[in-house]
Motif scaffolding. Structure first.
Motif, PDB file in Angstrom:
ATOM      1  N   GLY A   1       0.819  -1.205   0.000  1.00 56.52           N
ATOM      2  CA  GLY A   1       0.000   0.000   0.000  1.00 56.52           C
ATOM      3  C   GLY A   1       0.847   1.247   0.000  1.00 56.52           C
ATOM      4  O   GLY A   1       2.069   1.192   0.155  1.00 56.52           O
TER       5      GLY A   1
ATOM      6  N   GLU B   1       1.813   3.833  -8.565  1.00 54.58           N
ATOM      7  CA  GLU B   1       0.715   2.923  -8.284  1.00 54.58           C
ATOM      8  C   GLU B   1       1.254   1.513  -8.047  1.00 54.58           C
ATOM      9  O   GLU B   1       2.417   1.218  -8.340  1.00 54.58           O
TER      10      GLU B   1
ATOM     11  N   LYS C   1       0.860   5.723  -1.319  1.00 52.45           N
ATOM     12  CA  LYS C   1       0.255   6.869  -1.997  1.00 52.45           C
ATOM     13  C   LYS C   1       1.226   7.334  -3.069  1.00 52.45           C
ATOM     14  O   LYS C   1       2.378   6.861  -3.131  1.00 52.45           O
TER      15      LYS C   1
ATOM     16  N   ASP D   1      -0.890   8.182   6.243  1.00 49.03           N
ATOM     17  CA  ASP D   1      -1.856   9.005   5.531  1.00 49.03           C
ATOM     18  C   ASP D   1      -2.236   8.449   4.160  1.00 49.03           C
ATOM     19  O   ASP D   1      -2.760   9.166   3.313  1.00 49.03           O
ATOM     20  N   ARG D   2      -2.014   7.174   3.934  1.00 47.16           N
ATOM     21  CA  ARG D   2      -2.410   6.552   2.668  1.00 47.16           C
ATOM     22  C   ARG D   2      -3.909   6.217   2.701  1.00 47.16           C
ATOM     23  O   ARG D   2      -4.553   6.267   3.749  1.00 47.16           O
ATOM     24  N   ASP D   3      -4.439   5.822   1.546  1.00 46.76           N
ATOM     25  CA  ASP D   3      -5.801   5.315   1.465  1.00 46.76           C
ATOM     26  C   ASP D   3      -5.766   3.827   1.808  1.00 46.76           C
ATOM     27  O   ASP D   3      -5.372   3.004   0.996  1.00 46.76           O
ATOM     28  N   GLU D   4      -6.195   3.488   3.019  1.00 48.12           N
ATOM     29  CA  GLU D   4      -6.119   2.095   3.473  1.00 48.12           C
ATOM     30  C   GLU D   4      -6.997   1.168   2.632  1.00 48.12           C
ATOM     31  O   GLU D   4      -6.713  -0.035   2.538  1.00 48.12           O
ATOM     32  N   HIS D   5      -8.038   1.708   2.020  1.00 49.56           N
ATOM     33  CA  HIS D   5      -8.934   0.875   1.214  1.00 49.56           C
ATOM     34  C   HIS D   5      -8.250   0.376  -0.059  1.00 49.56           C
ATOM     35  O   HIS D   5      -8.711  -0.574  -0.691  1.00 49.56           O
ATOM     36  N   ALA D   6      -7.144   1.027  -0.427  1.00 53.65           N
ATOM     37  CA  ALA D   6      -6.409   0.615  -1.618  1.00 53.65           C
ATOM     38  C   ALA D   6      -5.308  -0.398  -1.309  1.00 53.65           C
ATOM     39  O   ALA D   6      -4.634  -0.865  -2.232  1.00 53.65           O
ATOM     40  N   ASP D   7      -5.107  -0.744  -0.033  1.00 54.35           N
ATOM     41  CA  ASP D   7      -4.109  -1.764   0.307  1.00 54.35           C
ATOM     42  C   ASP D   7      -4.448  -3.067  -0.404  1.00 54.35           C
ATOM     43  O   ASP D   7      -5.620  -3.422  -0.573  1.00 54.35           O
TER      44      ASP D   7
ATOM     45  N   ASP E   1       0.960   1.060   8.467  1.00 51.26           N
ATOM     46  CA  ASP E   1       0.408   2.166   9.250  1.00 51.26           C
ATOM     47  C   ASP E   1       1.511   3.030   9.843  1.00 51.26           C
ATOM     48  O   ASP E   1       1.397   4.260   9.910  1.00 51.26           O
TER      49      ASP E   1
END
Length: 376
Positions: free
Chosen positions: A318, A362, A320, A339-345, A334
């Motif tokens: 994961g 990406e 950004k 501050d990443r989008d955790e839903h994209a892990d 974490d």
């Protein structure tokens, strides 16, 4: 189990960012050792991208022998970084000597050669120095390669990192592989400490390679000087990646097809069935057994994560735009990129290769059931 953490960043970052991520996963490793691969360096080493850097640990006598060896071959020191201890020596960490990274000016005759010949020479020098130091343990060499530094030591990762003062500008870099090692299979030996490196290819593994012996024997039979060592059953993963790239001329998308080929039933309707069948037959002695999670970095800076079919070792990717991480546990992500989008892990499954290119834009997923790019 070990714990793995890797970072790929557009801008140089401190290796402590990876060490701190390992520290939050410390329940999964016993503090028996730490290994670091640092590539695409910032700081002063980043201004000499073509200069091979020797990294290792040397006694006083070992340094004298090293200097004589390199002088004889026409290599002249350009810059030296000594990792002077900053704290009291950690419990369980031996007193060894000088932790050093040294960049060299390449002799004129070698500089005039092609890249492939220079790379073979760097590898041969690393192997020769390793063998030269094994009897007295006065020379320990982990890498000799441009734009690359490796550090290995016994002890808790965070304590060792503070002891060696790894949070320094000379070690900031864009690619980091870090492993906290739980010693489960072999005696503690720095050459058994992940990550493992060969000609720009670096990998580390959490798991157990139960097909180690036949794979090792096959690699040793190839007559290639760099296929050696094998103090750890995981070293073969780096060498199989090297074999895939350098001997077969195939890209990262093919690695899984070498180590964990599709079944005949899965291959039946594949658009590249004939090619995959040839690879499976030709490389049958490189098929792994697990469980294993492998994270690696290729010479140009591409990072990847793969799982074998048993999928019993954790792994998640994961990040950004500008920075991505590969981790044994989500808590490592974490800690490093909160501050990443955790839903994209993404957690790779047994058919997946998760890839982050050097641009750090990406995560790309390559699935073994998909069509493959044509070999060069």
């Amino acid at each position: 189990m070990c714990r793995l953490f890797a970072l790929s960043s557009r801008d140089p970052v401190s290796p402590m960012r990876a060490i701190e991520a390992l520290n939050v996963m410390k329940e999964g490793h016993d503090g028996s050792g730490v290994g670091l691969f640092l590539h695409d360096l910032g700081g002063p080493f980043g201004e000499m991208k073509d200069a091979p850097i020797l990294s290792g640990i040397f006694t006083d006598d070992g340094l004298k022998r090293l200097d004589a060896f390199m002088d004889e071959r026409g290599f002249v020191t350009k810059s030296t970084l000594v990792l002077d201890p900053k704290t009291k020596i950690p419990a369980g960490t031996p007193v060894r000597g000088t932790y050093m990274a040294r960049a060299y000016e390449v002799p004129a005759d070698l500089k005039s050669k092609g890249q492939a010949e220079r790379e073979l020479t760097y590898m041969s020098i690393r192997v020769a120095l390793r063998l030269m130091g094994e009897a007295k343990e006065d020379i320990r060499v982990f890498s000799f390669w441009p734009d690359t530094i490796m550090v290995k030591e016994v002890g808790d990762p965070l304590t060792v990192a503070e002891y060696l003062g790894l949070d320094r500008p000379e070690l900031f870099c864009r690619r980091i592989l870090a492993q906290g090692r739980q010693n489960t299979n072999y005696a503690i030996n720095l050459y058994a400490c992940h990550p493992f490196f060969l000609q720009g290819v670096c990998t580390m593994t959490n798991g157990e390679n139960t097909a180690f012996v036949p794979i090792k024997e096959y690699l040793l039979s190839r007559g290639f000087e760099g296929y050696m060592g094998y103090q750890s059953d995981s070293e073969v993963f780096a060498h199989i990646m090297h074999f895939t790239l350098k001997r077969l001329g195939l890209g990262i998308e093919y690695y899984k097809h070498v180590i964990t080929p599709l079944s005949n039933a899965e291959m039946e309707g594949h658009s590249d069935r004939e090619l995959l069948a040839r690879i499976k037959q030709t490389c049958r002695k490189l098929i792994i057994d697990g469980p294993n999670c492998v994270i690696g970095c290729l010479p140009e800076g591409t990072m990847f994560m793969v799982q074998d079919r048993k999928k019993l070792r954790p792994g998640v990717v994961g990040g950004k735009d500008g920075i991505f991480a590969f981790s044994s546990e989500i808590c490592g992500l974490d800690a490093a990129i909160p501050d990443r989008d955790e839903h994209a892990d993404f957690q790779p499954m047994h058919l997946d290769t998760a890839i982050v290119r050097p641009e750090c834009q990406e995560v790309t997923i390559c699935n073994q059931l998909q069509s493959l790019p044509r070999p060069h």
